[in-house]
Write a protein that holds these residues in place. Structure first.
Motif, PDB file in Angstrom:
ATOM      1  N   ARG A  29       0.836  -1.215   0.000  1.00 13.52           N
ATOM      2  CA  ARG A  29       0.000   0.000   0.000  1.00 13.52           C
ATOM      3  C   ARG A  29       0.863   1.254   0.000  1.00 13.52           C
ATOM      4  NH1 ARG A  29      -3.100  -3.193   3.550  1.00 13.52           N
ATOM      5  NH2 ARG A  29      -2.159  -2.201   5.380  1.00 13.52           N
ATOM      6  N   VAL A  30       1.973   1.225   0.747  1.00 13.56           N
ATOM      7  CA  VAL A  30       2.865   2.395   0.763  1.00 13.56           C
ATOM      8  C   VAL A  30       3.499   2.589  -0.613  1.00 13.56           C
ATOM      9  CG1 VAL A  30       4.973   3.385   1.733  1.00 13.56           C
ATOM     10  CG2 VAL A  30       3.348   2.215   3.228  1.00 13.56           C
ATOM     11  N   LEU A  31       4.022   1.517  -1.195  1.00 10.88           N
ATOM     12  CA  LEU A  31       4.734   1.634  -2.469  1.00 10.88           C
ATOM     13  C   LEU A  31       3.830   2.073  -3.612  1.00 10.88           C
ATOM     14  CD1 LEU A  31       7.009  -1.552  -2.290  1.00 10.88           C
ATOM     15  CD2 LEU A  31       7.635   0.811  -1.762  1.00 10.88           C
ATOM     16  N   LEU A  32       2.546   1.791  -3.509  1.00  4.06           N
ATOM     17  CA  LEU A  32       1.610   2.156  -4.579  1.00  4.06           C
ATOM     18  C   LEU A  32       0.835   3.428  -4.257  1.00  4.06           C
ATOM     19  CD1 LEU A  32       0.258  -1.391  -5.473  1.00  4.06           C
ATOM     20  CD2 LEU A  32       1.885  -0.010  -6.776  1.00  4.06           C
ATOM     21  N   ASP A  33       1.179   4.085  -3.180  1.00 12.36           N
ATOM     22  CA  ASP A  33       0.508   5.327  -2.801  1.00 12.36           C
ATOM     23  C   ASP A  33       1.118   6.479  -3.600  1.00 12.36           C
ATOM     24  OD1 ASP A  33       0.289   7.904  -1.100  1.00 12.36           O
ATOM     25  OD2 ASP A  33      -1.148   6.561  -0.140  1.00 12.36           O
ATOM     26  N   TYR A  34       0.281   7.192  -4.360  1.00  5.15           N
ATOM     27  CA  TYR A  34       0.796   8.258  -5.233  1.00  5.15           C
ATOM     28  C   TYR A  34       1.390   9.414  -4.418  1.00  5.15           C
ATOM     29  CZ  TYR A  34      -1.396   5.918  -9.165  1.00  5.15           C
ATOM     30  OH  TYR A  34      -1.746   4.995 -10.114  1.00  5.15           O
ATOM     31  N   GLY A  35       0.800   9.688  -3.241  1.00  7.13           N
ATOM     32  CA  GLY A  35       1.354  10.746  -2.388  1.00  7.13           C
ATOM     33  C   GLY A  35       2.745  10.397  -1.912  1.00  7.13           C
ATOM     34  N   TRP A  36       2.934   9.118  -1.519  1.00  7.10           N
ATOM     35  CA  TRP A  36       4.267   8.693  -1.085  1.00  7.10           C
ATOM     36  C   TRP A  36       5.249   8.739  -2.254  1.00  7.10           C
ATOM     37  CZ3 TRP A  36       7.303   4.627  -2.803  1.00  7.10           C
ATOM     38  CH2 TRP A  36       8.495   4.447  -2.099  1.00  7.10           C
ATOM     39  N   MET A  37       4.850   8.238  -3.423  1.00  5.97           N
ATOM     40  CA  MET A  37       5.743   8.232  -4.583  1.00  5.97           C
ATOM     41  C   MET A  37       6.154   9.651  -4.966  1.00  5.97           C
ATOM     42  SD  MET A  37       4.606   5.211  -7.217  1.00  5.97           S
ATOM     43  CE  MET A  37       2.832   5.379  -7.154  1.00  5.97           C
ATOM     44  N   GLN A  38       5.190  10.568  -4.941  1.00  8.50           N
ATOM     45  CA  GLN A  38       5.490  11.955  -5.310  1.00  8.50           C
ATOM     46  C   GLN A  38       6.486  12.573  -4.331  1.00  8.50           C
ATOM     47  OE1 GLN A  38       3.544  13.554  -8.047  1.00  8.50           O
ATOM     48  NE2 GLN A  38       5.385  14.804  -7.984  1.00  8.50           N
ATOM     49  N   GLY A  39       6.245  12.374  -3.013  1.00 10.84           N
ATOM     50  CA  GLY A  39       7.143  12.918  -2.005  1.00 10.84           C
ATOM     51  C   GLY A  39       8.537  12.315  -2.100  1.00 10.84           C
ATOM     52  N   ARG A  40       8.596  11.005  -2.312  1.00 12.09           N
ATOM     53  CA  ARG A  40       9.903  10.336  -2.406  1.00 12.09           C
ATOM     54  C   ARG A  40      10.670  10.822  -3.631  1.00 12.09           C
ATOM     55  NH1 ARG A  40      13.992   8.674  -0.361  1.00 12.09           N
ATOM     56  NH2 ARG A  40      14.593   6.501  -0.110  1.00 12.09           N
ATOM     57  N   LEU A  41       9.963  10.990  -4.733  1.00 13.62           N
ATOM     58  CA  LEU A  41      10.592  11.451  -5.967  1.00 13.62           C
ATOM     59  C   LEU A  41      11.139  12.865  -5.800  1.00 13.62           C
ATOM     60  CD1 LEU A  41      11.161  11.009  -9.013  1.00 13.62           C
ATOM     61  CD2 LEU A  41       8.890  11.936  -9.467  1.00 13.62           C
ATOM     62  N   HIS A  42      10.344  13.762  -5.216  1.00 14.92           N
ATOM     63  CA  HIS A  42      10.751  15.156  -5.100  1.00 14.92           C
ATOM     64  C   HIS A  42      11.892  15.346  -4.113  1.00 14.92           C
ATOM     65  CE1 HIS A  42       6.939  17.264  -6.885  1.00 14.92           C
ATOM     66  NE2 HIS A  42       7.633  16.571  -7.766  1.00 14.92           N
ATOM     67  N   ARG A  43      11.914  14.551  -3.053  1.00 15.27           N
ATOM     68  CA  ARG A  43      12.909  14.769  -1.998  1.00 15.27           C
ATOM     69  C   ARG A  43      14.180  13.967  -2.195  1.00 15.27           C
ATOM     70  NH1 ARG A  43       9.417  15.207   3.644  1.00 15.27           N
ATOM     71  NH2 ARG A  43       7.574  16.172   2.729  1.00 15.27           N
ATOM     72  N   ALA A  44      14.094  12.838  -2.903  1.00 12.22           N
ATOM     73  CA  ALA A  44      15.275  11.981  -3.012  1.00 12.22           C
ATOM     74  C   ALA A  44      15.643  11.616  -4.443  1.00 12.22           C
ATOM     75  CB  ALA A  44      15.082  10.704  -2.186  1.00 12.22           C
ATOM     76  N   GLY A  45      14.733  11.788  -5.390  1.00 12.93           N
ATOM     77  CA  GLY A  45      15.063  11.484  -6.774  1.00 12.93           C
ATOM     78  C   GLY A  45      14.574  10.120  -7.224  1.00 12.93           C
ATOM     79  N   ILE A  46      14.631   9.899  -8.522  1.00 14.30           N
ATOM     80  CA  ILE A  46      14.061   8.711  -9.118  1.00 14.30           C
ATOM     81  C   ILE A  46      14.789   7.436  -8.696  1.00 14.30           C
ATOM     82  CG2 ILE A  46      15.421   9.071 -11.226  1.00 14.30           C
ATOM     83  CD1 ILE A  46      11.957   7.355 -10.877  1.00 14.30           C
ATOM     84  N   HIS A  47      16.094   7.487  -8.520  1.00 13.61           N
ATOM     85  CA  HIS A  47      16.824   6.261  -8.206  1.00 13.61           C
ATOM     86  C   HIS A  47      16.499   5.753  -6.799  1.00 13.61           C
ATOM     87  CE1 HIS A  47      18.954   6.542 -11.948  1.00 13.61           C
ATOM     88  NE2 HIS A  47      19.321   7.781 -11.664  1.00 13.61           N
ATOM     89  N   ALA A  48      16.280   6.676  -5.856  1.00  9.22           N
ATOM     90  CA  ALA A  48      15.861   6.271  -4.514  1.00  9.22           C
ATOM     91  C   ALA A  48      14.465   5.664  -4.562  1.00  9.22           C
ATOM     92  CB  ALA A  48      15.888   7.467  -3.570  1.00  9.22           C
ATOM     93  N   LEU A  49      13.584   6.257  -5.366  1.00  4.09           N
ATOM     94  CA  LEU A  49      12.234   5.720  -5.510  1.00  4.09           C
ATOM     95  C   LEU A  49      12.268   4.322  -6.115  1.00  4.09           C
ATOM     96  CD1 LEU A  49       9.162   5.915  -5.463  1.00  4.09           C
ATOM     97  CD2 LEU A  49       9.267   7.239  -7.594  1.00  4.09           C
ATOM     98  N   LEU A  50      13.066   4.119  -7.145  1.00  4.10           N
ATOM     99  CA  LEU A  50      13.172   2.796  -7.767  1.00  4.10           C
ATOM    100  C   LEU A  50      13.741   1.770  -6.794  1.00  4.10           C
ATOM    101  CD1 LEU A  50      14.506   3.792 -11.314  1.00  4.10           C
ATOM    102  CD2 LEU A  50      12.203   2.989 -10.728  1.00  4.10           C
TER     103      LEU A  50
END
Length: 290
Positions: free
Chosen positions: A241-262
């Motif tokens: 549920r966390v990994l598929l949450d768009y709010g979490w993905m957006q925050g992770r992407l903006h604060r840490a970048g795509i490679h951290a999200l992947l």
């Protein structure tokens, strides 16, 4: 080819380093010269510190810090009993604090140190520790002050981590003061899901945004007994549920970048049909744009 052009190294950190015992002896003698006026007594105490600590520099530092902070307790001078090795130092601190507070290990220090042993960089704040352990903030503050020599981080709020990996290793193997990192991982992961799972987009807690998936994944991995399958399944569902949450993905992407999200999406179960795995592959195709 590059190595050949550079030539042999002028200094090898391993081969050219002085023996560790010599480092510890020099360090002890220099510090004791400022603490004990009797030079002969200082040399005898330095030799005993070297022997009791096996030449470990960190052991010498802890013992000498205690001597500098409590010179009155060292009235016996060089003949004062010394703890045996780093494990002895750690055990002495814990037993002294438990005796002072009159509490059982499981009431305060065990839960808090278990969380600190499971913490990742940049560490846990006092609020994280109190909420995940169920220990009140005032008792958490007292414990953090008592454990100060073995913690790193800005006071009083933190974030805090164990100062040295050897303390964490001691807590994992000691029969009397053992901690259970799997339980700590689960407590942290579930705490962050309960606090922010309804609206990850509004989460201002960088540690929760960064580490919640890892704590959930590690907690699920630690549940290996057949009787724990239901709990393992629940944790994996929470992770999904966390990994598929768009709010979490957006925050992770903006604060840490795509490679951290992947990297976080790769924490999903290895099943190629897992939705988080599919999302990860799709985002990887767009990594350059993201």
């Amino acid at each position: 080819r590059i190595v050949e052009l550079l030539g042999p190294p002028a200094l090898r950190l391993d081969g050219d380093a002085p023996p560790a015992r010599r480092d510890a002896q020099d360090y002890a003698e220099r510090r004791l010269a400022d603490i004990l006026p009797d030079q002969a007594a200082a040399q005898r105490l330095a030799a005993r510190i070297l022997l009791a600590g096996g030449g470990n520099l960190l052991y010498a530092r802890y013992v000498l810090d205690d001597l500098a902070a409590r010179p009155g307790a060292w009235a016996a001078g060089p003949e004062r009993p010394l703890p045996q090795g780093l494990d002895g130092v750690y055990r002495q601190l814990i037993e002294g604090e438990l005796a002072r507070s009159g509490e059982r290990w499981t009431e305060r220090y065990g839960p808090l140190l278990g969380l600190l042993a499971a913490a990742r960089s940049p560490g846990l704040t006092r609020e994280h520790l109190a909420a995940a352990s169920g220990v009140s903030l005032c008792k958490t503050d007292d414990a953090l002050a008592a454990l100060g020599p073995f913690l790193s981080g800005p006071r009083p709020e933190g974030p805090f981590m164990l100062y040295h990996a050897s303390f964490g290793e001691f807590l994992l193997r000691d029969a009397q003061y053992r901690v259970y990192p799997g339980e700590a991982e689960q407590a942290l992961g579930e705490l962050f899901v309960q606090a922010y799972g309804e609206d990850w987009a509004a989460c201002g807690d960088d540690y929760a945004l960064q580490r919640a998936p890892l704590h959930l994944a590690r907690a699920a991995q630690a549940l290996t007994h057949p009787l724990q399958r239901a709990a393992q399944r629940r944790l994996r569902e929470a992770l999904g549920r966390v990994l598929l949450d768009y709010g979490w993905m957006q925050g992770r992407l903006h604060r840490a970048g795509i490679h951290a999200l992947l990297a976080d999406l790769a924490l999903a179960p290895p099943d190629e049909s897992d939705p988080a795995r599919k999302v990860g592959r799709a985002l990887e195709e767009s990594a350059a744009v993201l």
